[in-house]
Design a protein around this motif. Structure first.
Motif, PDB file in Angstrom:
ATOM      1  N   ILE A   2       0.866  -1.178   0.000  1.00 34.51           N
ATOM      2  CA  ILE A   2       0.000   0.000   0.000  1.00 34.51           C
ATOM      3  C   ILE A   2       0.906   1.232   0.000  1.00 34.51           C
ATOM      4  O   ILE A   2       1.717   1.397   0.912  1.00 34.51           O
ATOM      5  N   PRO A   3       0.823   2.106  -0.996  1.00 36.96           N
ATOM      6  CA  PRO A   3       1.718   3.268  -1.075  1.00 36.96           C
ATOM      7  C   PRO A   3       1.604   4.175   0.154  1.00 36.96           C
ATOM      8  O   PRO A   3       0.561   4.216   0.820  1.00 36.96           O
ATOM      9  N   VAL A   4       2.696   4.886   0.435  1.00 39.06           N
ATOM     10  CA  VAL A   4       2.724   5.788   1.584  1.00 39.06           C
ATOM     11  C   VAL A   4       1.634   6.849   1.469  1.00 39.06           C
ATOM     12  O   VAL A   4       1.009   7.234   2.465  1.00 39.06           O
ATOM     13  N   VAL A   5       1.408   7.336   0.250  1.00 40.62           N
ATOM     14  CA  VAL A   5       0.364   8.345   0.037  1.00 40.62           C
ATOM     15  C   VAL A   5      -0.999   7.781   0.413  1.00 40.62           C
ATOM     16  O   VAL A   5      -1.831   8.474   1.016  1.00 40.62           O
ATOM     17  N   ALA A   6      -1.244   6.519   0.065  1.00 43.30           N
ATOM     18  CA  ALA A   6      -2.520   5.885   0.424  1.00 43.30           C
ATOM     19  C   ALA A   6      -2.659   5.753   1.932  1.00 43.30           C
ATOM     20  O   ALA A   6      -3.735   5.993   2.496  1.00 43.30           O
TER      21      ALA A   6
END
Length: 262
Positions: free
Chosen positions: A120-124
């Motif tokens: 899961i991306p950091v932005v998400a």
């Protein structure tokens, strides 16, 4: 003859791959209504706009103390997220290791946690945590922390599994406890690589923290977003230059540390 057949087969495979990539590119352009030729034609105008507007001026330099303050805040938050994530990642790395792990179930759990937080991306993560904690430094810290745990856990598992088992076997032969084996054999053996991965994660988190800051309203990312939304392009240019210089200096420092320890 066999070599010619192998070479001919490889060439065929390469041609097929190139054609597939070309087909995917074309379909993507059609579906997104993107005109490559139009994009290339507008590049000169884009560069002219960049060099005309994104320029550091004397007026923008007056904002340097504020920018440096936010930049230091971003760097410290990145370091804090990485170092605290390292503690949990070491624990999960030992659990997930096939060579020194104590339980197959715990190993699966550790690898699942690493996979979930890494994919899961950091932005998400920032967007998810934003709903619970709001726009503040804690949200940015937690987003970087969760992302760091996933990456570092995976890296530490591989480092531990690839380390020499001679010291572990020697301590086992002397009747050492599991904790003693980890602290006296596994950690010292893997320490240079562990430090190297920590330094890499700090560099990555500083870059990620800028984008996370835009979402959470903290650090240098918030300053960048504020100047951009108010059309203060000279301020945007100064923030961008400051981030680039900071990242380059930290990368040079971490590369020097790697040369010393490896």
């Amino acid at each position: 003859m066999n070599e010619n057949r192998i070479r001919y087969k490889k060439n065929q495979q390469m041609i097929i791959v190139v054609l597939l990539l070309a087909l995917v590119t074309y379909l993507s352009s059609v579906l997104t209504d993107f005109n490559i030729l139009h994009g290339l034609a507008t590049l000169p105008e884009a560069f002219i706009w960049i060099f005309s507007n994104l320029v550091v001026t004397e007026e923008s330099l007056e904002r340097m103390p504020t920018i440096l303050d936010k930049l230091v805040e971003t760097i410290l938050m990145s370091i804090a997220a990485t170092t605290t994530a390292t503690i949990l990642s070491l624990f999960l790395g030992v659990m997930g290791s096939k060579s020194v792990g104590t339980s197959k179930l715990l190993g699966i759990l550790a690898r699942f946690i690493a996979s979930l937080s890494r994919n899961i991306p950091v932005v998400a993560w920032a967007l998810i945590l934003l709903l619970s904690f709001g726009q503040n430094s804690l949200t940015g810290y937690l987003a970087l922390f969760v992302g760091s745990v996933g990456f570092l856990t995976r890296a530490f598992i591989e480092v531990i599994d690839e380390s020499s088992q001679s010291a572990v076997e020697a301590l086992q032969a002397t009747g050492a406890t599991y904790i003693q084996i980890i602290m006296k054999a596994v950690i010292p053996e893997c320490l240079p690589q562990i430090i190297s991965w920590i330094l890499f994660m700090i560099e990555t988190n500083i870059r990620n923290a800028t984008l996370v800051g835009i979402l959470t309203g903290t650090g240098i990312g918030y300053t960048f977003d504020l100047y951009y939304k108010t059309l203060n392009y000279h301020g945007v240019a100064l923030v961008t230059v400051s981030i680039v210089v900071a990242v380059i200096l930290i990368e040079l420092l971490s590369n020097h540390v790697r040369k010393v320890i490896l």
